[in-house]
Design a protein around this motif. Structure first.
Motif, PDB file in Angstrom:
ATOM      1  N   UNK A  84       0.866  -1.176   0.000  1.00  0.00           N
ATOM      2  CA  UNK A  84       0.000   0.000   0.000  1.00  0.00           C
ATOM      3  C   UNK A  84       0.904   1.228   0.000  1.00  0.00           C
ATOM      4  N   UNK A  85       0.632   2.157  -0.926  1.00  0.00           N
ATOM      5  CA  UNK A  85       1.454   3.359  -1.032  1.00  0.00           C
ATOM      6  C   UNK A  85       0.857   4.542  -0.283  1.00  0.00           C
ATOM      7  N   UNK A  86      -0.377   4.487   0.065  1.00  0.00           N
ATOM      8  CA  UNK A  86      -0.996   5.599   0.782  1.00  0.00           C
ATOM      9  C   UNK A  86      -2.427   5.793   0.331  1.00  0.00           C
ATOM     10  N   UNK A  87      -3.172   6.522   1.125  1.00  0.00           N
ATOM     11  CA  UNK A  87      -4.587   6.778   0.856  1.00  0.00           C
ATOM     12  C   UNK A  87      -4.772   7.387  -0.532  1.00  0.00           C
ATOM     13  N   UNK A  88      -5.644   6.788  -1.327  1.00  0.00           N
ATOM     14  CA  UNK A  88      -5.970   7.300  -2.654  1.00  0.00           C
ATOM     15  C   UNK A  88      -4.967   6.952  -3.735  1.00  0.00           C
ATOM     16  N   UNK A  89      -3.928   6.197  -3.402  1.00  0.00           N
ATOM     17  CA  UNK A  89      -2.899   5.854  -4.377  1.00  0.00           C
ATOM     18  C   UNK A  89      -3.105   4.431  -4.896  1.00  0.00           C
ATOM     19  N   UNK A  90      -2.544   4.164  -6.056  1.00  0.00           N
ATOM     20  CA  UNK A  90      -2.492   2.801  -6.562  1.00  0.00           C
ATOM     21  C   UNK A  90      -1.610   1.975  -5.630  1.00  0.00           C
ATOM     22  N   UNK A  91      -1.738   0.661  -5.683  1.00  0.00           N
ATOM     23  CA  UNK A  91      -0.844  -0.215  -4.922  1.00  0.00           C
ATOM     24  C   UNK A  91       0.383  -0.509  -5.776  1.00  0.00           C
ATOM     25  N   UNK A  92       1.419  -1.003  -5.130  1.00  0.00           N
ATOM     26  CA  UNK A  92       2.666  -1.351  -5.793  1.00  0.00           C
ATOM     27  C   UNK A  92       2.931  -2.836  -5.583  1.00  0.00           C
ATOM     28  N   UNK A  93       3.017  -3.585  -6.677  1.00  0.00           N
ATOM     29  CA  UNK A  93       3.317  -5.012  -6.603  1.00  0.00           C
ATOM     30  C   UNK A  93       4.767  -5.246  -7.011  1.00  0.00           C
TER      31      UNK A  93
END
Length: 129
Positions: free
Chosen positions: A41-50
């Motif tokens: 999780x990158x932060x509220x409202x952000x895309x996730x990072x895989x």
């Protein structure tokens, strides 16, 4: 339907190293953690990072895993202040990232710098203006 980026996936050479960089070094939260794959999780409202094994990404897409160098892609974080830009740059370097371009004032009025993660993915950390 409106197209959105839900997850940004990076093919990495060493998932454990990438996990340490993003989770321990930059403070990303873990959403999923499996052998060979981590989603952050990158932060509220952000895309996730895989983070996924390089060879596995290529196999999944049905393409060759060969290739290196700049691919015309960088990830960007728009910070609220110059101090925040400097802090993220320090965090990245302390976690094993490489400062590619030190943060400095830009002609257009903003302030930005670039770092690369351990697999060479570029991040631009910038103020809006």
């Amino acid at each position: 339907m409106s197209l959105q980026v839900s997850v940004i996936m990076l093919g990495v050479k060493d998932v454990a190293r990438a996990r340490k960089f993003y989770v321990e070094g930059l403070g990303c939260g873990i959403d999923q953690d499996f052998p060979g794959f981590v989603r952050c999780r990158l932060g509220e409202g952000s895309s996730m990072l895989a983070l996924y094994e390089w060879e596995a990404v290529a196999q999944d897409a049905g393409v060759s895993a060969e290739g290196s160098g700049f691919r015309g892609v960088s990830l960007h974080f728009i910070a609220d202040s110059r101090d925040e830009v400097d802090e993220v740059m320090r965090m990245a370097e302390a976690a094993g990232g490489v400062v590619v371009k030190a943060a400095a004032a830009a002609e257009w009025g903003g302030y930005f710098g670039y770092f690369s993660d351990p697999d060479g993915y570029l991040w631009k950390i910038t103020t809006a203006a």
